[in-house]
Write a protein that holds these residues in place. Structure first.
Motif, PDB file in Angstrom:
ATOM      1  N   LEU A   1       0.832  -1.204   0.000  1.00 43.23           N
ATOM      2  CA  LEU A   1       0.000   0.000   0.000  1.00 43.23           C
ATOM      3  C   LEU A   1       0.869   1.257   0.000  1.00 43.23           C
ATOM      4  N   TRP A   2       1.876   1.238   0.860  1.00 44.12           N
ATOM      5  CA  TRP A   2       2.801   2.379   0.930  1.00 44.12           C
ATOM      6  C   TRP A   2       3.501   2.587  -0.409  1.00 44.12           C
ATOM      7  N   SER A   3       3.896   1.494  -1.060  1.00 49.20           N
ATOM      8  CA  SER A   3       4.623   1.574  -2.329  1.00 49.20           C
ATOM      9  C   SER A   3       3.756   2.153  -3.438  1.00 49.20           C
ATOM     10  N   PHE A   4       2.542   1.629  -3.580  1.00 48.64           N
ATOM     11  CA  PHE A   4       1.679   2.081  -4.673  1.00 48.64           C
ATOM     12  C   PHE A   4       1.021   3.427  -4.389  1.00 48.64           C
ATOM     13  N   GLU A   5       1.154   3.922  -3.167  1.00 49.09           N
ATOM     14  CA  GLU A   5       0.679   5.277  -2.871  1.00 49.09           C
ATOM     15  C   GLU A   5       1.629   6.323  -3.442  1.00 49.09           C
ATOM     16  N   ASN A   6       2.868   5.924  -3.758  1.00 47.19           N
ATOM     17  CA  ASN A   6       3.801   6.836  -4.420  1.00 47.19           C
ATOM     18  C   ASN A   6       3.337   7.025  -5.863  1.00 47.19           C
ATOM     19  N   GLU A   7       2.861   8.198  -6.202  1.00 49.61           N
ATOM     20  CA  GLU A   7       2.189   8.406  -7.476  1.00 49.61           C
ATOM     21  C   GLU A   7       3.064   8.106  -8.680  1.00 49.61           C
ATOM     22  N   HIS A   8       4.399   8.335  -8.532  1.00 50.88           N
ATOM     23  CA  HIS A   8       5.252   8.137  -9.715  1.00 50.88           C
ATOM     24  C   HIS A   8       5.272   6.674 -10.155  1.00 50.88           C
ATOM     25  N   ILE A   9       4.923   5.755  -9.252  1.00 54.27           N
ATOM     26  CA  ILE A   9       4.956   4.335  -9.618  1.00 54.27           C
ATOM     27  C   ILE A   9       3.844   4.001 -10.599  1.00 54.27           C
ATOM     28  N   VAL A  10       2.658   4.549 -10.373  1.00 56.61           N
ATOM     29  CA  VAL A  10       1.536   4.214 -11.247  1.00 56.61           C
ATOM     30  C   VAL A  10       1.351   5.221 -12.385  1.00 56.61           C
ATOM     31  N   SER A  11       1.820   6.432 -12.209  1.00 56.48           N
ATOM     32  CA  SER A  11       1.567   7.469 -13.219  1.00 56.48           C
ATOM     33  C   SER A  11       2.387   7.269 -14.488  1.00 56.48           C
ATOM     34  N   ASN A  12       3.438   6.471 -14.407  1.00 56.89           N
ATOM     35  CA  ASN A  12       4.313   6.300 -15.576  1.00 56.89           C
ATOM     36  C   ASN A  12       3.986   5.063 -16.415  1.00 56.89           C
ATOM     37  N   PHE A  13       2.946   4.342 -16.050  1.00 53.39           N
ATOM     38  CA  PHE A  13       2.620   3.124 -16.788  1.00 53.39           C
ATOM     39  C   PHE A  13       1.321   3.283 -17.560  1.00 53.39           C
ATOM     40  N   ASN A  14       1.195   2.498 -18.637  1.00 58.36           N
ATOM     41  CA  ASN A  14       0.017   2.622 -19.490  1.00 58.36           C
ATOM     42  C   ASN A  14      -1.182   1.860 -18.895  1.00 58.36           C
ATOM     43  N   ASP A  15      -2.335   2.031 -19.562  1.00 59.89           N
ATOM     44  CA  ASP A  15      -3.577   1.452 -19.050  1.00 59.89           C
ATOM     45  C   ASP A  15      -3.520  -0.074 -18.973  1.00 59.89           C
ATOM     46  N   LYS A  16      -2.835  -0.693 -19.922  1.00 60.50           N
ATOM     47  CA  LYS A  16      -2.779  -2.154 -19.942  1.00 60.50           C
ATOM     48  C   LYS A  16      -2.090  -2.684 -18.686  1.00 60.50           C
ATOM     49  N   ILE A  17      -0.962  -2.082 -18.334  1.00 55.74           N
ATOM     50  CA  ILE A  17      -0.244  -2.509 -17.130  1.00 55.74           C
ATOM     51  C   ILE A  17      -1.087  -2.264 -15.882  1.00 55.74           C
ATOM     52  N   LEU A  18      -1.715  -1.116 -15.815  1.00 55.68           N
ATOM     53  CA  LEU A  18      -2.502  -0.767 -14.632  1.00 55.68           C
ATOM     54  C   LEU A  18      -3.684  -1.722 -14.454  1.00 55.68           C
TER      55      LEU A  18
END
Length: 522
Positions: free
Chosen positions: A152-169
């Motif tokens: 939870l702490w890791s994925f709360e860092n926005e840069h982790i999810v903001s740099n990936f495309n919709d398929k990965i997410l």
């Protein structure tokens, strides 16, 4: 000798155990007869309705078909009711446990469909706030896994999810929901369903990794996500192999270790960098918040080490595909190596947090079971019994810690009693320990009454007590417990220690022979 009360009479326990067995058999017969009768009625009624409908003019066919369908449902409902009645008779031992099992069975039956439906529902809502969707999916594991705070702490860092495309997410959301379903099934014996979920999870991880490798590796968060995927691939393999005591199970567990070893350095590096970033940027303003982050780091590291230790530890229990002596030595000592590192984290965690997380009760118990292996090299300063007692201090409700402690100490007491030339001296020396084990055995049996081993522990305690005072009363209680063991597990067999205790008692006190014959070797 103490006066026996009506409620606690050993003879009544024996009769009750036999009555349970007879009632179970009667219930099964009623269940079978009910099904045969109701199915026969259904067939006759369906045939009658179809025949009646065929003789009617076309204008009234549809109403008659509906009526026929409604009448056909009546015997089918009768089947359901009859089965329910018969099951209530059959389940005299513990209706509560059976009802729970039935609910779990229904849950398992639809787990694959429900998981896919839940994933599709979430994804159909759109990808607008995928970070929240990922966090929601991860939080489903909170009650079960200690690494949840770290993720939870890791994925709360926005840069982790903001740099990936919709398929990965989308794949990340899918992986987490699949993991939750697989982890729930891992606590039962749903091998086929769990394996299907594990295979699906591995396929989702593969698709996600392929998409991740397709994009530039310079993207921020690439390294962490690669480590996360290795973690989940290890988890899916672990669930597939954990309860399959065959060479196939060993293959899954070996693969799981390889994935965990790939994940460890990446996750450790991310943890270290994250802690440094928090300290330098002062994003957290209180010591409590900093402590929470450090707790997440400790728990994540402890999880990885423990699960790798378990991959080797469970292979020592294989019966269908037993390991060779050399393999057993490697597995036993590799498990101890990993569990020792978990123990180091446990002691560090106490220093940082003061209050220990309940998950360490399981970790210490796993360490104790590894130390019990005869092939294991002794670990200086560690004793299995002490680890079990520490586990119970951390989590007094941990039923398996009661079981492992009782089983170990009963083996040790059985050996000491057989080697003793003076039973009186034996009881003087071990009276406090016997009292503790008796109490633990009672707690274990009350917490898990449908488990044959809990009744077996009580049986052996009373066989040992029969060498002291109230021999006949203790032997009757032991015989009653054995009856219950056989009701719960008809294939149960006495181990060598118990056989030796029974035979020695029969030799030293021949008048108990008639009762001891009820505790048979099958």
């Amino acid at each position: 000798m103490k006066k026996k009360t009506k409620e606690n009479s050993p003879d009544k326990e024996v009769s009750a155990a036999r009555g349970v067995r007879r009632t179970c058999k009667a219930g099964l017969i009623i269940l079978l007869l009910s099904c045969i009768i109701c199915v026969s009625c259904s067939i006759m009624l369906v045939w009658y309705n179809l025949f009646f409908a065929s003789e009617t003019d076309s204008s009234s066919v549809e109403p008659i078909r509906i009526a026929a369908t409604e009448q056909t449902l009546i015997p089918l409902l009768g089947i359901v009711i009859s089965i329910w009645v018969a099951l209530n008779i059959y389940n005299v031992i513990s209706n509560k446990e059976i009802q729970l099992a039935l609910r779990m069975s229904e849950k398992v039956k639809s787990s694959l469909d429900k998981t896919e439906a839940k994933i599709n529902t979430v994804l159909a809502m759109g990808i607008g706030n995928t970070q929240a969707e990922i966090l929601t999916a991860i939080s489903q594991n909170s009650p079960y896994y200690s690494f949840t705070p770290f993720l939870l702490w890791s994925f709360e860092n926005e840069h982790i999810v903001s740099n990936f495309n919709d398929k990965i997410l989308k794949l990340l959301v899918t992986i987490e929901y699949t993991f939750t379903a697989a982890s729930n099934l891992n606590r039962g014996k749903s091998y086929n369903e769990r394996n299907k979920l594990g295979a699906k999870g591995l396929e989702y991880c593969k698709q996600c990794r392929e998409e991740l490798n397709r994009i530039a590796k310079e993207v921020k968060g690439h390294s962490f996500l690669s480590g996360y995927l290795s973690l989940r691939e290890g988890d899916f393999c672990f669930y597939q192999g954990y309860r399959i005591q065959t060479n196939e199970g060993k293959t899954f567990l070996d693969r799981a270790v390889r994935f965990y070893l790939e994940a460890s350095p990446i996750i450790y590096e991310f943890l270290d960098d994250g802690e440094k970033a928090i300290l330098y940027t002062n994003k957290l303003s209180s010591k409590d918040q900093l402590s929470t982050t450090m707790q997440a780091a400790f728990l994540m590291k402890a999880y990885l080490l423990n699960v790798m230790g378990e991959c080797y530890n469970v292979q020592m229990q294989y019966k269908e595909a037993p390991l060779k002596t050399s393999e057993r030595m490697i597995c036993a000592n590799t498990a101890i190596e990993y569990f020792s590192q978990v123990y180091d984290i446990y002691t560090s965690y106490i220093q940082v947090n003061g209050k220990i997380d309940a998950v360490f009760a399981k970790y210490l118990r796993n360490f104790g079971t590894a130390l019990e292996r005869p092939e294991a090299v002794p670990a200086p300063g560690f004793q299995a019994a002490e680890l079990y007692l520490n586990a119970l201090k951390i989590d007094p409700s941990d039923v398996l810690s009661y079981r492992t402690y009782c089983s170990l100490r009963l083996k040790e007491l059985s050996k000491a009693l057989l080697e003793s030339s003076n039973p009186t001296e034996f009881f003087v020396t071990n009276s406090q320990d016997i009292t503790r084990i008796k109490g633990f055995a009672e707690v274990y049996m009350a917490a898990d009454p449908s488990n044959a081993i809990s009744h077996y522990c009580k049986m052996l305690v009373h066989l040992i007590l029969a060498f002291g005072e109230n021999a006949e009363e203790n032997v009757k209680i032991a015989a009653a417990q054995f009856e219950t063991v056989m009701v719960l597990n008809p294939r149960f067999q006495l181990n060598q220690d118990t056989k030796a205790i029974r035979d020695e008692l029969k030799k030293s006190n021949p008048q108990l022979g008639r009762i001891l014959e009820k505790i048979v070797t099958l």
